[in-house]
Design a protein around this motif. Structure first.
Motif, PDB file in Angstrom:
ATOM      1  N   ARG A   1      13.555  -0.993  -3.655  1.00 44.35           N
ATOM      2  CA  ARG A   1      12.225  -0.455  -3.340  1.00 44.35           C
ATOM      3  C   ARG A   1      11.719  -1.140  -2.081  1.00 44.35           C
ATOM      4  NH1 ARG A   1       8.452   0.093  -8.607  1.00 44.35           N
ATOM      5  NH2 ARG A   1       7.615   1.786  -7.330  1.00 44.35           N
ATOM      6  N   ARG A   2      11.300  -0.354  -1.134  1.00 44.00           N
ATOM      7  CA  ARG A   2      10.808  -0.863   0.156  1.00 44.00           C
ATOM      8  C   ARG A   2       9.315  -0.558   0.271  1.00 44.00           C
ATOM      9  NH1 ARG A   2       9.878  -2.434   5.688  1.00 44.00           N
ATOM     10  NH2 ARG A   2       9.724  -0.627   7.015  1.00 44.00           N
ATOM     11  N   TYR A   3       8.499  -1.588   0.490  1.00 51.67           N
ATOM     12  CA  TYR A   3       7.055  -1.434   0.569  1.00 51.67           C
ATOM     13  C   TYR A   3       6.542  -1.699   1.979  1.00 51.67           C
ATOM     14  CZ  TYR A   3       7.128  -1.532  -4.534  1.00 51.67           C
ATOM     15  OH  TYR A   3       7.383  -1.252  -5.850  1.00 51.67           O
ATOM     16  N   ILE A   4       5.475  -1.005   2.310  1.00 55.60           N
ATOM     17  CA  ILE A   4       4.688  -1.296   3.504  1.00 55.60           C
ATOM     18  C   ILE A   4       3.442  -2.053   3.038  1.00 55.60           C
ATOM     19  CG2 ILE A   4       3.431  -0.365   5.480  1.00 55.60           C
ATOM     20  CD1 ILE A   4       6.426   0.094   5.576  1.00 55.60           C
TER      21      ILE A   4
ATOM     22  N   ILE B   1       0.817  -1.221   0.000  1.00 58.18           N
ATOM     23  CA  ILE B   1       0.000   0.000   0.000  1.00 58.18           C
ATOM     24  C   ILE B   1       0.848   1.268   0.000  1.00 58.18           C
ATOM     25  CG2 ILE B   1      -2.021  -1.027   1.099  1.00 58.18           C
ATOM     26  CD1 ILE B   1      -0.966   0.256   3.750  1.00 58.18           C
ATOM     27  N   LEU B   2       2.105   1.185   0.458  1.00 55.41           N
ATOM     28  CA  LEU B   2       2.960   2.366   0.535  1.00 55.41           C
ATOM     29  C   LEU B   2       4.382   1.994   0.131  1.00 55.41           C
ATOM     30  CD1 LEU B   2       1.923   3.838   4.010  1.00 55.41           C
ATOM     31  CD2 LEU B   2       1.427   4.877   1.792  1.00 55.41           C
ATOM     32  N   GLU B   3       5.090   2.949  -0.409  1.00 53.84           N
ATOM     33  CA  GLU B   3       6.508   2.761  -0.694  1.00 53.84           C
ATOM     34  C   GLU B   3       7.317   3.722   0.162  1.00 53.84           C
ATOM     35  OE1 GLU B   3       7.612   3.207  -4.758  1.00 53.84           O
ATOM     36  OE2 GLU B   3       9.721   2.718  -4.414  1.00 53.84           O
ATOM     37  N   GLU B   4       8.358   3.213   0.797  1.00 53.45           N
ATOM     38  CA  GLU B   4       9.251   4.038   1.603  1.00 53.45           C
ATOM     39  C   GLU B   4      10.647   4.038   0.987  1.00 53.45           C
ATOM     40  OE1 GLU B   4       7.831   3.989   6.256  1.00 53.45           O
ATOM     41  OE2 GLU B   4       9.167   2.400   5.570  1.00 53.45           O
TER      42      GLU B   4
ATOM     43  N   GLN C   1      -3.798   1.798  -4.895  1.00 50.39           N
ATOM     44  CA  GLN C   1      -3.878   2.154  -6.312  1.00 50.39           C
ATOM     45  C   GLN C   1      -2.800   3.145  -6.732  1.00 50.39           C
ATOM     46  OE1 GLN C   1      -7.873   3.507  -7.033  1.00 50.39           O
ATOM     47  NE2 GLN C   1      -8.808   1.533  -6.623  1.00 50.39           N
ATOM     48  N   THR C   2      -2.122   3.751  -5.746  1.00 48.97           N
ATOM     49  CA  THR C   2      -1.087   4.732  -6.074  1.00 48.97           C
ATOM     50  C   THR C   2       0.251   4.095  -6.361  1.00 48.97           C
ATOM     51  OG1 THR C   2      -0.459   5.052  -3.767  1.00 48.97           O
ATOM     52  CG2 THR C   2      -2.240   6.428  -4.603  1.00 48.97           C
ATOM     53  N   LEU C   3       0.406   2.785  -6.091  1.00 49.95           N
ATOM     54  CA  LEU C   3       1.692   2.132  -6.316  1.00 49.95           C
ATOM     55  C   LEU C   3       1.823   1.672  -7.767  1.00 49.95           C
ATOM     56  CD1 LEU C   3       2.051   0.003  -3.071  1.00 49.95           C
ATOM     57  CD2 LEU C   3       3.095   2.185  -3.617  1.00 49.95           C
TER      58      LEU C   3
ATOM     59  N   TYR D   1      27.396   7.400  17.527  1.00 45.81           N
ATOM     60  CA  TYR D   1      27.724   6.050  17.977  1.00 45.81           C
ATOM     61  C   TYR D   1      27.940   5.118  16.795  1.00 45.81           C
ATOM     62  CZ  TYR D   1      27.429   1.767  20.756  1.00 45.81           C
ATOM     63  OH  TYR D   1      27.688   0.568  21.360  1.00 45.81           O
ATOM     64  N   GLY D   2      27.336   5.437  15.670  1.00 40.66           N
ATOM     65  CA  GLY D   2      27.460   4.643  14.458  1.00 40.66           C
ATOM     66  C   GLY D   2      26.643   5.293  13.359  1.00 40.66           C
ATOM     67  N   ILE D   3      26.548   4.639  12.210  1.00 37.43           N
ATOM     68  CA  ILE D   3      25.688   5.089  11.118  1.00 37.43           C
ATOM     69  C   ILE D   3      24.612   4.028  10.921  1.00 37.43           C
ATOM     70  CG2 ILE D   3      27.570   6.391  10.078  1.00 37.43           C
ATOM     71  CD1 ILE D   3      27.850   4.221   7.970  1.00 37.43           C
ATOM     72  N   ALA D   4      23.577   4.342  10.135  1.00 38.33           N
ATOM     73  CA  ALA D   4      22.467   3.401  10.020  1.00 38.33           C
ATOM     74  C   ALA D   4      21.697   3.614   8.734  1.00 38.33           C
ATOM     75  CB  ALA D   4      21.526   3.542  11.219  1.00 38.33           C
ATOM     76  N   ILE D   5      20.964   2.583   8.354  1.00 33.46           N
ATOM     77  CA  ILE D   5      20.016   2.670   7.239  1.00 33.46           C
ATOM     78  C   ILE D   5      18.609   2.583   7.827  1.00 33.46           C
ATOM     79  CG2 ILE D   5      19.145   1.553   5.156  1.00 33.46           C
ATOM     80  CD1 ILE D   5      21.966   0.530   4.643  1.00 33.46           C
ATOM     81  N   ILE D   6      17.784   3.577   7.511  1.00 38.92           N
ATOM     82  CA  ILE D   6      16.405   3.578   7.992  1.00 38.92           C
ATOM     83  C   ILE D   6      15.490   4.122   6.891  1.00 38.92           C
ATOM     84  CG2 ILE D   6      17.182   3.993  10.368  1.00 38.92           C
ATOM     85  CD1 ILE D   6      15.977   6.817  10.109  1.00 38.92           C
ATOM     86  N   PRO D   7      14.178   3.943   7.023  1.00 38.89           N
ATOM     87  CA  PRO D   7      13.252   4.590   6.087  1.00 38.89           C
ATOM     88  C   PRO D   7      13.344   6.111   6.217  1.00 38.89           C
ATOM     89  CG  PRO D   7      12.154   2.829   7.290  1.00 38.89           C
ATOM     90  CD  PRO D   7      13.479   3.044   7.960  1.00 38.89           C
ATOM     91  N   ASN D   8      13.100   6.795   5.140  1.00 41.09           N
ATOM     92  CA  ASN D   8      13.177   8.259   5.121  1.00 41.09           C
ATOM     93  C   ASN D   8      11.899   8.850   5.728  1.00 41.09           C
ATOM     94  OD1 ASN D   8      14.089  10.828   4.641  1.00 41.09           O
ATOM     95  ND2 ASN D   8      13.587  10.818   2.463  1.00 41.09           N
ATOM     96  N   ILE D   9      11.829   8.833   7.045  1.00 43.95           N
ATOM     97  CA  ILE D   9      10.628   9.277   7.754  1.00 43.95           C
ATOM     98  C   ILE D   9      10.797  10.715   8.239  1.00 43.95           C
ATOM     99  CG2 ILE D   9       9.891   6.976   8.444  1.00 43.95           C
ATOM    100  CD1 ILE D   9      11.335   7.360  11.087  1.00 43.95           C
TER     101      ILE D   9
END
Length: 296
Positions: free
Chosen positions: A264-267, A162-165, A294-296, A237-245
């Motif tokens: 591509r990361r989906y919810i 339903i969503l892409e992050e 429907q937006t994906l 403390y470190g670096i990280a990969i996270i969703p662009n929130i």
């Protein structure tokens, strides 16, 4: 013991008159007499005794009546509450979602849904957690609907994207990588990483990113949710990969788009296959599918 017989007993105990009780219950007097006789036989004692043309409760009938009243009252309360819970205009929706959706996306989805006059009296019971916890909650019927990552080998769960992050690399503002505008993950092998734990739905996706560029990340610690990741990165403390929130803007970090590899990361909207959900939960599910998928 027949439930109807208990209702008949309570009415007869109040009126102490067979004809009047039968009339109120809309049954024949012989039917009422048979029901009470059957109940007395089941209990092994007399509940009523004759008093002239009328009847009255025996001491055993008076004793039993208090328990019947309590039981039937509880059933009636339960019926009313159940009707409220399952009413398409007044129900309660049990909803589970991953941490990244809690600050902005879920509040706005719920607000938009409840702005419809038909749904304004529906309420939500909300839970935030990892994808693992949400899937478990769906299976245990704790949640009607979940919003989480896709999980392999879950044949009983229906996953609908339903969503892409977008995923980004975050570093502290004084980190040497902060001068860059984007990052190739091949260039981060030497840096320590704050990593999501194995219960997080995003963990396999991040593992897959590093596998594509043949990098084994140096994991300095593992955490469950995004706020902890951001806080640790903010203090270098470190670096990280996270969703662009949106929460990223609240911390002293810089988000770098990942130029390589492309991912591509989906919810997903998750629910149990072939399981009943309440009308209100089903309406919310349909609303989400109509407005987001429907937006994906």
């Amino acid at each position: 013991m027949n439930l109807n017989h208990l209702y008949y007993f309570r009415v007869l105990a109040r009126l102490e008159h067979y004809t009047q009780a039968a009339k109120e219950l809309s049954i024949t007097q012989p039917s009422l007499s048979h029901a009470i006789s059957t109940l007395e036989k089941d209990l092994g004692t007399y509940l009523f005794e004759k008093e002239g043309r009328n009847i009255r409760l025996t001491k055993y009938g008076r004793f039993f009546l208090q328990y019947v009243d309590n039981a039937l009252n509880e059933l009636e309360i339960g019926e009313k509450k159940l009707n409220t819970l399952t009413n398409p205009s007044m129900g309660v929706i049990d909803l589970g979602f991953i941490y990244t959706l809690g600050a902005h996306i879920m509040p706005n989805l719920i607000k938009d849904f409840l702005s419809n006059e038909s749904y304004k009296n529906i309420s939500f019971s909300l839970y935030q957690g990892t994808t693992h916890n949400i899937i478990t909650g769906l299976k245990n019927e704790k949640f009607d609907i979940g919003f989480c990552s896709f999980v392999d080998n879950e044949p009983d769960i229906d996953f609908i994207p339903i969503l892409e992050e977008q995923l980004v690399l975050i570093v502290s503002q004084n980190h040497e990588l902060a001068s860059l505008d984007s990052i190739d993950l091949k260039d981060v092998a030497e840096y320590p990483f704050v990593y999501f734990n194995k219960e997080s739905g995003i963990r396999p996706l991040i593992d897959g990113l590093f596998k594509k560029v043949n990098v084994n990340p140096k994991i300095i610690c593992e955490v469950e949710e995004d706020t902890a990741v951001l806080g640790l990165v903010a203090v270098d403390y470190g670096i990280a990969i996270i969703p662009n929130i949106s929460l990223i803007k609240s911390f002293d970090v810089k988000a770098l788009p990942i130029s390589n590899p492309i991912i591509r990361r989906y919810i997903y909207l998750a629910s149990m296959k072939n399981k009943y959900i309440s009308p209100s939960a089903n309406q919310f599910r349909n609303y989400i599918l109509k407005n987001l998928s429907q937006t994906l």
